[in-house]
Write a protein that holds these residues in place. Structure first.
Motif, mmCIF file in Angstrom:
data_model
loop_
_atom_site.group_PDB
_atom_site.id
_atom_site.type_symbol
_atom_site.label_atom_id
_atom_site.label_comp_id
_atom_site.label_asym_id
_atom_site.label_seq_id
_atom_site.Cartn_x
_atom_site.Cartn_y
_atom_site.Cartn_z
ATOM 1 N N HIS A 157 0.747 6.649 4.251
ATOM 2 C CA HIS A 157 -0.147 7.344 4.774
ATOM 3 C C HIS A 157 -1.625 7.319 3.891
ATOM 4 O O HIS A 157 -2.417 8.261 3.861
ATOM 5 C CB HIS A 157 0.219 8.945 4.807
ATOM 6 C CG HIS A 157 1.642 9.083 5.168
ATOM 7 N ND1 HIS A 157 1.621 9.250 6.732
ATOM 8 C CD2 HIS A 157 2.834 9.453 4.594
ATOM 9 C CE1 HIS A 157 2.977 9.606 6.914
ATOM 10 N NE2 HIS A 157 3.789 9.546 5.633
ATOM 11 N N HIS A 158 -1.789 6.081 3.569
ATOM 12 C CA HIS A 158 -3.133 6.010 2.796
ATOM 13 C C HIS A 158 -3.641 4.426 3.266
ATOM 14 O O HIS A 158 -2.947 3.599 4.109
ATOM 15 C CB HIS A 158 -2.666 5.472 1.514
ATOM 16 C CG HIS A 158 -2.566 6.480 0.578
ATOM 17 N ND1 HIS A 158 -3.248 7.057 -0.220
ATOM 18 C CD2 HIS A 158 -1.473 7.476 0.642
ATOM 19 C CE1 HIS A 158 -2.917 8.302 -0.941
ATOM 20 N NE2 HIS A 158 -1.835 8.710 -0.384
ATOM 21 N N TYR A 202 -6.312 1.260 8.900
ATOM 22 C CA TYR A 202 -5.200 2.232 8.888
ATOM 23 C C TYR A 202 -4.952 2.552 10.248
ATOM 24 O O TYR A 202 -5.890 2.530 11.022
ATOM 25 C CB TYR A 202 -5.545 3.620 7.899
ATOM 26 C CG TYR A 202 -4.893 4.665 7.904
ATOM 27 C CD1 TYR A 202 -3.549 4.779 6.859
ATOM 28 C CD2 TYR A 202 -4.903 5.662 8.824
ATOM 29 C CE1 TYR A 202 -2.758 5.461 7.054
ATOM 30 C CE2 TYR A 202 -3.706 6.712 8.891
ATOM 31 C CZ TYR A 202 -2.640 6.559 7.978
ATOM 32 O OH TYR A 202 -1.749 7.504 7.713
ATOM 33 N N CYS A 209 -5.068 0.824 3.555
ATOM 34 C CA CYS A 209 -4.745 -0.272 2.664
ATOM 35 C C CYS A 209 -6.097 -0.626 1.812
ATOM 36 O O CYS A 209 -7.112 -0.538 2.514
ATOM 37 C CB CYS A 209 -4.569 -1.453 3.546
ATOM 38 S SG CYS A 209 -4.065 -2.894 2.822
ATOM 39 N N ARG A 247 0.797 -1.215 -0.026
ATOM 40 C CA ARG A 247 0.049 0.009 -0.186
ATOM 41 C C ARG A 247 0.979 1.309 0.117
ATOM 42 O O ARG A 247 2.103 1.099 0.335
ATOM 43 C CB ARG A 247 -0.999 0.021 1.230
ATOM 44 C CG ARG A 247 -0.293 0.254 2.749
ATOM 45 C CD ARG A 247 -1.328 0.323 3.669
ATOM 46 N NE ARG A 247 -0.635 0.597 4.912
ATOM 47 C CZ ARG A 247 -0.154 1.679 5.381
ATOM 48 N NH1 ARG A 247 0.018 2.642 4.710
ATOM 49 N NH2 ARG A 247 0.479 1.737 6.389
ATOM 50 N N LEU A 248 0.227 2.477 -0.413
ATOM 51 C CA LEU A 248 0.933 3.748 -0.313
ATOM 52 C C LEU A 248 1.198 4.320 1.048
ATOM 53 O O LEU A 248 0.284 4.340 1.758
ATOM 54 C CB LEU A 248 0.201 4.688 -1.098
ATOM 55 C CG LEU A 248 0.233 4.383 -2.755
ATOM 56 C CD1 LEU A 248 -0.907 5.347 -3.360
ATOM 57 C CD2 LEU A 248 1.808 4.584 -3.324
#
Ligand SMILES: [Zn+2]
Length: 61
Positions: free
Chosen positions: A40-41, A49, A43, A37-38
């Motif tokens: 601060h994003h 999160y 999932c 996942r990116l």
């Protein structure tokens, strides 16, 4: 429309395009499902999160 008087040199056009480089996508592993996942994003795989469920997946679909 205004027309350019002189053609830009190949070097000038290439120099401008030196900033066109793309940065590789920064992906990290999800702490919950270990999917990528990116940072601060939320999932996209499990909707977690910061150790808690933020998005409910498949329940509403
Ligand atoms: Zn996850």
């Amino acid at each position: 429309m205004a027309l350019p008087k002189r053609r830009h040199s190949r070097a000038r056009g290439r120099k401008r395009r030196t900033h066109w480089t793309i940065t590789p996508l920064n992906v990290i592993e999800c702490s919950h499902c270990h999917e990528f996942r990116l940072p601060h994003h939320i999932c996209p795989a499990c909707g977690y999160y910061d150790g808690r469920q933020v998005l409910s997946k498949k329940e509403e679909a």
